[in-house]
Design an enzyme around this catalytic site. Structure first.
Site, PDB file in Angstrom:
ATOM      1  N   MET A 154       0.835  -1.208   0.000  1.00 50.11           N
ATOM      2  CA  MET A 154       0.000   0.000   0.000  1.00 50.11           C
ATOM      3  C   MET A 154       0.869   1.257   0.000  1.00 50.11           C
ATOM      4  O   MET A 154       0.706   2.151   0.820  1.00 50.11           O
ATOM      5  CB  MET A 154      -0.923  -0.061   1.219  1.00 50.11           C
ATOM      6  CG  MET A 154      -2.112   0.847   1.188  1.00 50.11           C
ATOM      7  SD  MET A 154      -2.963   0.902  -0.373  1.00 50.11           S
ATOM      8  CE  MET A 154      -4.522   0.198   0.066  1.00 50.11           C
ATOM      9  N   GLY A 155       1.795   1.321  -0.952  1.00 46.74           N
ATOM     10  CA  GLY A 155       2.596   2.529  -1.126  1.00 46.74           C
ATOM     11  C   GLY A 155       1.842   3.508  -2.013  1.00 46.74           C
ATOM     12  O   GLY A 155       0.607   3.476  -2.092  1.00 46.74           O
ATOM     13  N   ARG A 156       2.594   4.340  -2.712  1.00 42.39           N
ATOM     14  CA  ARG A 156       1.958   5.374  -3.553  1.00 42.39           C
ATOM     15  C   ARG A 156       1.014   4.754  -4.579  1.00 42.39           C
ATOM     16  O   ARG A 156      -0.131   5.195  -4.742  1.00 42.39           O
ATOM     17  CB  ARG A 156       3.038   6.173  -4.304  1.00 42.39           C
ATOM     18  CG  ARG A 156       3.781   7.184  -3.474  1.00 42.39           C
ATOM     19  CD  ARG A 156       4.862   7.853  -4.321  1.00 42.39           C
ATOM     20  NE  ARG A 156       5.882   6.872  -4.680  1.00 42.39           N
ATOM     21  CZ  ARG A 156       7.068   6.781  -4.099  1.00 42.39           C
ATOM     22  NH1 ARG A 156       7.401   7.633  -3.172  1.00 42.39           N
ATOM     23  NH2 ARG A 156       7.936   5.863  -4.467  1.00 42.39           N
ATOM     24  N   ILE A 157       1.497   3.728  -5.305  1.00 44.24           N
ATOM     25  CA  ILE A 157       0.675   3.166  -6.391  1.00 44.24           C
ATOM     26  C   ILE A 157      -0.504   2.376  -5.808  1.00 44.24           C
ATOM     27  O   ILE A 157      -1.637   2.507  -6.281  1.00 44.24           O
ATOM     28  CB  ILE A 157       1.537   2.319  -7.353  1.00 44.24           C
ATOM     29  CG1 ILE A 157       2.608   3.211  -7.999  1.00 44.24           C
ATOM     30  CG2 ILE A 157       0.668   1.663  -8.435  1.00 44.24           C
ATOM     31  CD1 ILE A 157       3.626   2.484  -8.878  1.00 44.24           C
ATOM     32  N   THR A 236       1.235  -5.367 -11.923  1.00 44.06           N
ATOM     33  CA  THR A 236       1.893  -4.258 -12.630  1.00 44.06           C
ATOM     34  C   THR A 236       3.167  -3.861 -11.874  1.00 44.06           C
ATOM     35  O   THR A 236       3.673  -2.762 -12.065  1.00 44.06           O
ATOM     36  CB  THR A 236       0.968  -3.020 -12.753  1.00 44.06           C
ATOM     37  OG1 THR A 236       0.555  -2.624 -11.435  1.00 44.06           O
ATOM     38  CG2 THR A 236      -0.248  -3.290 -13.609  1.00 44.06           C
ATOM     39  N   ARG A 238       6.587  -6.068 -10.531  1.00 34.68           N
ATOM     40  CA  ARG A 238       7.729  -6.684 -11.191  1.00 34.68           C
ATOM     41  C   ARG A 238       7.410  -8.163 -11.373  1.00 34.68           C
ATOM     42  O   ARG A 238       6.852  -8.807 -10.477  1.00 34.68           O
ATOM     43  CB  ARG A 238       9.001  -6.535 -10.348  1.00 34.68           C
ATOM     44  CG  ARG A 238       9.637  -5.145 -10.418  1.00 34.68           C
ATOM     45  CD  ARG A 238      10.263  -4.875 -11.788  1.00 34.68           C
ATOM     46  NE  ARG A 238      10.920  -3.578 -11.855  1.00 34.68           N
ATOM     47  CZ  ARG A 238      10.335  -2.438 -12.240  1.00 34.68           C
ATOM     48  NH1 ARG A 238       9.062  -2.417 -12.581  1.00 34.68           N
ATOM     49  NH2 ARG A 238      11.030  -1.324 -12.283  1.00 34.68           N
ATOM     50  N   GLU A 267      11.382 -11.182 -18.441  1.00 34.02           N
ATOM     51  CA  GLU A 267      11.098 -10.303 -19.590  1.00 34.02           C
ATOM     52  C   GLU A 267      12.301 -10.229 -20.518  1.00 34.02           C
ATOM     53  O   GLU A 267      13.427 -10.155 -20.026  1.00 34.02           O
ATOM     54  CB  GLU A 267      10.790  -8.887 -19.084  1.00 34.02           C
ATOM     55  CG  GLU A 267       9.408  -8.791 -18.518  1.00 34.02           C
ATOM     56  CD  GLU A 267       9.115  -7.447 -17.885  1.00 34.02           C
ATOM     57  OE1 GLU A 267       9.722  -6.433 -18.301  1.00 34.02           O
ATOM     58  OE2 GLU A 267       8.275  -7.409 -16.990  1.00 34.02           O
ATOM     59  N   HIS A 285       4.815  -4.560 -20.455  1.00 34.92           N
ATOM     60  CA  HIS A 285       5.398  -3.660 -19.447  1.00 34.92           C
ATOM     61  C   HIS A 285       5.196  -2.189 -19.824  1.00 34.92           C
ATOM     62  O   HIS A 285       6.165  -1.464 -20.091  1.00 34.92           O
ATOM     63  CB  HIS A 285       6.887  -3.966 -19.227  1.00 34.92           C
ATOM     64  CG  HIS A 285       7.385  -3.505 -17.889  1.00 34.92           C
ATOM     65  ND1 HIS A 285       8.383  -4.126 -17.195  1.00 34.92           N
ATOM     66  CD2 HIS A 285       6.995  -2.461 -17.105  1.00 34.92           C
ATOM     67  CE1 HIS A 285       8.619  -3.486 -16.054  1.00 34.92           C
ATOM     68  NE2 HIS A 285       7.772  -2.464 -15.979  1.00 34.92           N
TER      69      HIS A 285
HETATM   70  C1  GLV Z   1       8.417   0.750 -14.306  1.00 37.53           C
HETATM   71  O1  GLV Z   1       8.221  -0.419 -14.232  1.00 37.53           O
HETATM   72  C2  GLV Z   1       9.126   1.505 -13.329  1.00 37.53           C
HETATM   73  O2  GLV Z   1       9.668   0.929 -12.361  1.00 37.53           O
HETATM   74  O3  GLV Z   1       9.182   2.730 -13.477  1.00 37.53           O
END
Ligand code: GLV
Length: 326
Positions: A154-157, A236, A238, A267, A285
């Site tokens: 639960m960080g920024r994203i 989304t 890693r 990847e 990605h």
């Molecule tokens: C994208 O995956 C980032 O880390 O900016």
């Protein structure tokens, strides 16, 4: 003496302009990632490096670049950089936090919706000429509104993803080693639960953790076994946070309903079985890939690099210990 910097692949022009105003810039001319050999040869005489998440920045690279004084990664994640090796050499490394938060949260929602409502599959179906009229049982998917969203990290994203769930009237659970302050938790609103409870109760499990020793293969066979057979996994963050072979098995055994993936364990390779599965949405990605955000990331990375080369503490230094030593 003007500092020499290497930019490992073309980035948006505003970032390059900043660098060109302060440094002598070598830009890798091809529209592909540099090979290891190309990178080591090009970085040799450089003072600064503007790197991408696809570039491995480790002791071997530092040894090949004795003049290197700063590395600015044009990404928020920096698992591609061996921070201990950078710190040991007194080299500051930087990332681009904040500017890509909303864009990545938007894409997370695109994946949630695409996976649940079979958007990519339905598009393929329509293009293949299979649409022969409305059907009461055609392309049924899972509802999103009213369901439970489980946010791991639960960080920024993670918080930006939670905010967007408001319009869908969802119950939102999160797990994290750090607890949100009560006011933020209430305003989102989200409830902290342990990781197992999140896996057991969520209809959508979405991953927003950095990749490190603690999060490598965070989701594997054991975790898929805990998830609902109707649940979707969204990643989304890693790729290596998910054991991709275990994901294939979980999908084959119907342990979960589907997945939305923007990142992969190796990847750009993808487990071949995933490519055949209709209930998996695969993206290359592109979490932060909007014009506006990539320009902001390029500017931020360039400003970090210029500041570090001037001997200043760059705004987004991820190994600030190097300045304690100086
Ligand atoms: C994208 O995956 C980032 O880390 O900016």
């Amino acid at each position: 003496m003007v500092d020499k910097v290497l930019v490992t692949r073309r980035i948006p022009e505003p970032g390059l302009e900043i660098l060109r105003a302060h440094c002598e810039v070598e830009l890798f001319p091809h529209d592909r990632n540099m090979t290891r050999e190309e990178l080591l040869a090009a970085v040799k005489e450089k003072d600064g490096l503007l790197s991408l998440l696809t570039d491995r920045i480790d002791a071997g690279l530092f040894d090949a670049a004795p003049k290197l004084r700063a590395v600015a990664n044009c990404a928020v994640g920096f698992n591609n950089i061996d921070l201990a090796a950078a710190t040991a050499r007194g080299i500051p490394a930087t990332n681009t936090p904040g500017v890509l938060t909303d864009t990545t949260a938007d894409l997370t929602w695109a994946l949630i919706m695409s996976a649940a409502r079979r958007i990519a599959e339905a598009d393929r179906f329509t293009r293949a000429g299979k649409f022969d009229g409305w059907g009461p049982m055609m392309m049924l998917g899972g509802d999103i509104h009213g369901k439970t969203l489980g946010i791991v990290g639960m960080g920024r994203i993670g918080q930006a993803v939670a905010k967007r769930a408001g319009g869908f009237h969802m119950r939102i659970l999160y797990s994290d080693s750090v607890m949100l302050d009560p006011a933020t938790a209430q305003s989102l609103p989200v409830a902290l639960v342990d990781f197992e409870t999140l896996l057991e109760q969520s209809d959508f499990v979405t991953l927003h953790v950095p990749l490190n020793d603690q999060t490598y293969h965070l989701i594997g066979e054991k975790e898929f076994a805990l998830m609902k057979p109707t649940a979707y996994l969204i990643n989304t963050s890693r790729g290596p946070v998910v054991d991709e072979k275990a994901l294939v098995k979980a999908l084959q055994d119907c342990k979960i309903a589907g997945a939305g993936l923007d990142v992969f364990e190796h990847e750009p390779q993808i487990e071949p079985e995933l490519l055949q599965m209709e209930n998996v949405v695969l993206l290359p990605h592109i979490g932060s890939a909007s014009f506006e955000t990539r320009a902001r990331m390029a500017i931020m990375a360039a400003e970090n690099l210029v500041a570090a080369l001037r001997g200043e503490r760059p705004p987004n230094c991820v190994n600030p210990e190097v300045f304690l030593k100086k």
